[in-house]
Design a protein around this motif. Structure first.
Motif, short mmCIF file in Angstrom:
data_model
loop_
_atom_site.label_atom_id
_atom_site.label_comp_id
_atom_site.label_asym_id
_atom_site.label_seq_id
_atom_site.Cartn_x
_atom_site.Cartn_y
_atom_site.Cartn_z
N THR A 1 1.71 23.13 -10.13
CA THR A 1 3.01 23.55 -9.63
C THR A 1 2.80 24.08 -8.23
OG1 THR A 1 3.78 24.13 -11.85
CG2 THR A 1 4.97 25.08 -9.99
N PHE A 2 3.50 23.52 -7.27
CA PHE A 2 3.29 23.85 -5.87
C PHE A 2 4.31 24.86 -5.38
CE2 PHE A 2 0.06 20.94 -4.36
CZ PHE A 2 0.04 19.96 -5.33
N GLY A 3 3.88 25.66 -4.41
CA GLY A 3 4.81 26.48 -3.67
C GLY A 3 5.54 25.62 -2.65
N LYS A 4 6.46 26.23 -1.91
CA LYS A 4 7.28 25.47 -0.97
C LYS A 4 6.57 25.17 0.33
CE LYS A 4 11.77 26.76 -2.81
NZ LYS A 4 13.13 27.27 -2.52
N GLY A 5 5.41 25.76 0.50
CA GLY A 5 4.64 25.44 1.68
C GLY A 5 4.86 26.42 2.83
N THR A 6 3.85 26.57 3.65
CA THR A 6 3.92 27.39 4.86
C THR A 6 3.40 26.56 6.02
OG1 THR A 6 3.57 29.47 3.67
CG2 THR A 6 3.13 29.47 6.05
N LEU A 7 4.23 26.41 7.02
CA LEU A 7 3.82 25.68 8.21
C LEU A 7 3.11 26.63 9.15
CD1 LEU A 7 3.88 23.08 9.91
CD2 LEU A 7 6.04 23.90 10.90
N LEU A 8 1.88 26.31 9.47
CA LEU A 8 1.09 27.14 10.38
C LEU A 8 1.06 26.47 11.75
CD1 LEU A 8 -0.90 29.50 10.96
CD2 LEU A 8 -2.74 27.93 10.30
N THR A 9 1.51 27.19 12.76
CA THR A 9 1.36 26.72 14.13
C THR A 9 0.38 27.63 14.85
OG1 THR A 9 3.28 28.01 14.86
CG2 THR A 9 3.67 25.73 14.21
N VAL A 10 -0.42 27.04 15.70
CA VAL A 10 -1.44 27.78 16.44
C VAL A 10 -1.15 27.60 17.92
CG1 VAL A 10 -3.89 28.11 16.87
CG2 VAL A 10 -3.10 27.37 14.60
N ASN A 11 -0.92 28.71 18.57
CA ASN A 11 -0.59 28.69 20.00
C ASN A 11 -1.83 28.88 20.86
OD1 ASN A 11 2.28 28.63 19.36
ND2 ASN A 11 2.01 30.77 18.77
N PRO A 12 -1.93 28.12 21.94
CA PRO A 12 -3.11 28.23 22.81
C PRO A 12 -3.13 29.56 23.56
CG PRO A 12 -1.53 26.71 23.72
CD PRO A 12 -1.01 27.07 22.37
#
Lengths: 115, 115
Positions: A104-115
């Protein structure tokens, strides 16, 4: 029934900063817990998993997660973010190995990495 | 490491036609495979569990006549979307459970667009 809640659909960090992605679970039996990473238009890659052994689990790419039963949490961390870590991360729970191994999966987390 | 291959990666079809998606475990045997559907920016929803040599087990709300699953060998499961409609457009992902170890591996996904 089992469920997973990922707090924060989007997390943004600077390169080199700590990454913390939160996951809380609900399970009526001792759970198996997983973190997966998904890059755009690709399948899922397993980062790490907890299967009732050590509570601190080390995975690939410098990620680790700690199982805390008292907090029903399995947060994912990485000390220093890299640009290549930018992706979608999914926390998942199963009832165990068994013959079906349903996740069963969670809804997800989008990770962005800034320079 | 173990590889799960999905084919095709991308498919565009006309409304009313049927589309078959293959999921192959390339270097291991998989008695059980799983089919997921993922809508844009959302989590994976389990559609069905595919067991070699027997009928698939569908999750609640999934139309078995609409999404035909066949698991004819220990290395191949197929998902056929019958009489496809635009609302069937989605990213379909399979996973395969290695029979010997119980490890789970995901395919790269197949993006279906129905015009």
């Amino acid at each position: 029934a089992q469920s997973v809640t990922q707090l924060g659909s989007h997390v943004s960090v600077s390169e080199g900063a700590l990454v913390l992605l939160r996951c809380n679970y609900s399970s009526s039996v001792p759970p198996y817990l997983f973190w997966y990473v998904q890059y755009p238009n690709q399948g899922l890659q397993l980062l790490l998993k907890y299967t009732s052994a050590a509570t601190l689990v080390k995975g690939i790419n410098g990620f680790e997660a700690e199982f805390k039963k008292s907090e029903t949490s399995f947060h994912l961390t990485k000390p220093s973010a890299h640009m290549s870590d930018a992706a979608e991360y999914f926390c998942a729970v199963s009832r165990g190995g068994g013959s079906n191994y349903k996740l069963t999966f969670g809804k997800g987390t989008l990770l962005t990495v800034n320079p | 490491g173990a590889v799960v291959s999905q084919h095709p990666s991308w498919v565009i079809c006309k409304s009313g036609t049927s589309v078959k998606i293959e999921c192959r475990s390339l270097d291991f045997q998989a008695t059980t495979m799983f089919w997921y559907r993922q809508f844009p920016k959302q989590s994976l929803m389990l559609m069905a569990t595919s067991n070699e040599g027997s009928k698939a087990t569908y999750e609640q709300g999934v139309e078995k006549d609409k999404f035909l699953i066949n698991h004819a060998s220990l290395t191949l499961s197929t998902l056929t979307v019958t009489s496809a409609h635009p609302e069937d457009s989605s990213f379909y992902i399979c996973s395969a459970r290695e029979t010997n170890t119980g490890e789970l591996f995901f395919g790269e996904g197949s993006r279906l667009t129905v015009l």
